[in-house]
Write a protein that holds these residues in place. Structure first.
Motif, PDB file in Angstrom:
ATOM      1  N   TYR A 186       0.805  -1.235   0.000  1.00 58.98           N
ATOM      2  CA  TYR A 186       0.000   0.000   0.000  1.00 58.98           C
ATOM      3  C   TYR A 186       0.835   1.281   0.000  1.00 58.98           C
ATOM      4  N   GLU A 245       0.529   3.624  -3.034  1.00 60.99           N
ATOM      5  CA  GLU A 245      -0.794   4.237  -3.149  1.00 60.99           C
ATOM      6  C   GLU A 245      -0.985   5.355  -2.115  1.00 60.99           C
ATOM      7  N   ASP A 296       0.964   8.260  -3.331  1.00 60.62           N
ATOM      8  CA  ASP A 296       0.251   8.897  -4.450  1.00 60.62           C
ATOM      9  C   ASP A 296      -0.861   9.802  -3.946  1.00 60.62           C
ATOM     10  N   ASN A 297      -1.475   9.408  -2.800  1.00 56.31           N
ATOM     11  CA  ASN A 297      -2.590  10.190  -2.238  1.00 56.31           C
ATOM     12  C   ASN A 297      -2.141  11.203  -1.196  1.00 56.31           C
ATOM     13  N   ASN A 315      -8.270   0.619   2.262  1.00 55.37           N
ATOM     14  CA  ASN A 315      -8.816   1.275   1.061  1.00 55.37           C
ATOM     15  C   ASN A 315      -9.796   2.377   1.430  1.00 55.37           C
TER      16      ASN A 315
END
Ligand code: ADP
Length: 425
Positions: free
Chosen positions: A285, A288, A291-292, A323
């Motif tokens: 994770y 990700e 990226d966020n 998520n």
């Protein structure tokens, strides 16, 4: 001797006087005693020491029994006087002494009647007390039981019999109350699950209807538009594909949820190290999260924590939560994950510093299709089944999950899973 007889019976005073004056014979004659009467003087041993016209000669000795009989039971023998000096007794036998007999009979009758009345009154009193007692301890509770059972049998399971008793009837009342309480609970649960089922069907229909309507609408538009630009056509096709994905995701999630819930213990499990397992998930994770623009803090112990798991399912459960944190928390928020090794269980805390879940939804957030913000949710493309699936998977592992409502800076889930019995490799 005659002189000193004290009077016992007032109506015998003339005999005594006559004895005083004239002796036994004259006394007898002047006292007008009826035919058959006799007079005796007895000493203290009940021996006849003087007599006139008696059937007993001087020297006759009354036995104790005989003496008792004639003085107690015979109303014709009267000890009419006592000599105070030597305890001699003057006994007069009068065959016609009817008043004594009448008096005694009347007395006996009176005593008998009084005894009977007393007996009847006592019986009534006892019956009254018994009736009061039985009415309190038997009749009343039985009446209450009958009324209660009747109400319950008519379908009112909220009915409780309000009667406290330590007798067997008390136990019966308790059993009936417990029974109706159980039935009431069962019915409540059944009604709730029936409501849930209806709501679920409505939610599914609604959630599947929207993408299908979109697909049908855009497909129809495509079919009818001959001179449509490539750009518009691609746009329509994209919309059809994304709605198709939505419907597909929903069906897959539904399938997964019902599969887990109906599989009970039939899903394969093996002993694995939870610490290592979580480390691997987090590693996947990190890109990700970056990226966020989310920062992260992980606190995973070095030691192994062995649990029985189905790796694929548990991955899905934990990933759902991570998520969600990425999906619902904005940029600049933090994801924190901590794994604790406790006595006989492992506790996994996953929290973010995002918008959190409203307090009033905390209890139901694991129910299918419960969403905090429907408009925002439609943008994120969630099915509303993620947390339900997570909960089912955690429970499949013998664990629990709850939303920590005391945490106010975002969202914190606490998962507890029992460790494998033999916590080795
Ligand atoms: P969905 O598919 O809608 O994400 P979930 O069951 O995973 O369904 O989550 C249910 C709802 O809980 C979400 O719609 C969202 O409103 C809320 N939620 C879940 N996780 C978070 C979170 N980390 N922060 C804020 N809200 C959350």
């Amino acid at each position: 001797m005659a002189n000193s007889f004290g009077i016992f019976y007032m109506d015998a005073s003339d005999i005594l006087e006559n004895i005083d004056t004239y002796g036994l014979q004259r006394a007898y004659e002047t006292s007008n005693l009826p035919e058959g009467s006799y007079i005796e003087v007895l000493d203290q041993d009940q021996k006849v020491i003087d007599q006139y016209k008696s059937i007993h000669d001087v020297g006759y000795k009354y036995s104790d029994e005989e003496f008792d009989k004639l003085t107690i039971n015979s109303y014709q023998h009267l000890i009419v006087g006592m000599n105070e000096e030597n305890d001699n007794m003057l006994l007069v036998y009068n065959p016609k002494y009817p008043e004594n007999e009448e008096k005694a009979e009347a007395l006996a009758r009176r005593i008998l009647i009084q005894t009977i009345i007393l007996f009847i009154v006592s019986i009534f009193t006892v019956l009254l007390i018994y009736a009061k007692f039985t009415s309190k301890t038997i009749v009343r509770p039985i009446k209450e039981i009958l009324e209660g059972v009747k109400t319950i049998s008519l379908g009112d399971y909220s009915k409780r019999i309000n009667y406290k008793s330590k007798s067997e009837l008390g136990y019966l009342i308790e059993a009936i109350n417990q029974m109706s309480e159980k039935i009431e609970k069962e019915i409540g649960l059944r009604e709730k699950s029936e409501d849930n089922r209806k709501r679920l069907i409505l939610d599914i229909s609604h959630d599947i209807k929207t993408p299908l309507t979109n697909i049908l609408g855009y497909a129809e538009t495509l079919r009818l538009s001959d001179d449509i630009s490539k750009e518009s056509r691609d746009n329509y096709v994209d919309i059809i594909i994304s709605n198709g994905k939505k419907a597909n995701n929903l069906i897959q999630d539904l399938f997964e949820l019902s599969h887990i819930e109906s599989s009970n213990n039939s899903i394969a499990m093996e002993s694995c190290d939870l610490s290592e397992f979580i480390r691997k998930i987090l590693l996947d994770y990190i890109p990700e999260l970056e990226d966020n623009d989310m920062s992260f803090e992980f606190d995973i112990p070095d030691q192994r924590i062995m649990i029985k798991m189905n790796a694929q399912k548990l991955d899905r459960a934990i990933s759902n939560i991570i998520n969600n944190s990425i999906k619902y928390s904005g940029k600049g928020t933090t994801l924190r994950l901590e794994l604790k090794d406790l006595d006989n269980r492992a506790v996994l805390i996953i929290e973010d510093s995002g918008i959190g879940i409203p307090m009033d939804l905390a209890k139901d957030i694991f129910e299918p299709f419960v969403r905090a913000d429907v408009s925002r949710n439609s943008k994120t493309g969630g099915t509303g089944l993620g947390l339900g699936i997570t909960k089912a998977i955690i429970e499949m592992h013998g664990g629990t999950i709850h939303l920590d409502t005391s945490y106010l800076d975002g969202c914190r889930f606490v998962i507890s899973i029992p460790k494998a019995m033999n916590n080795l490799s």
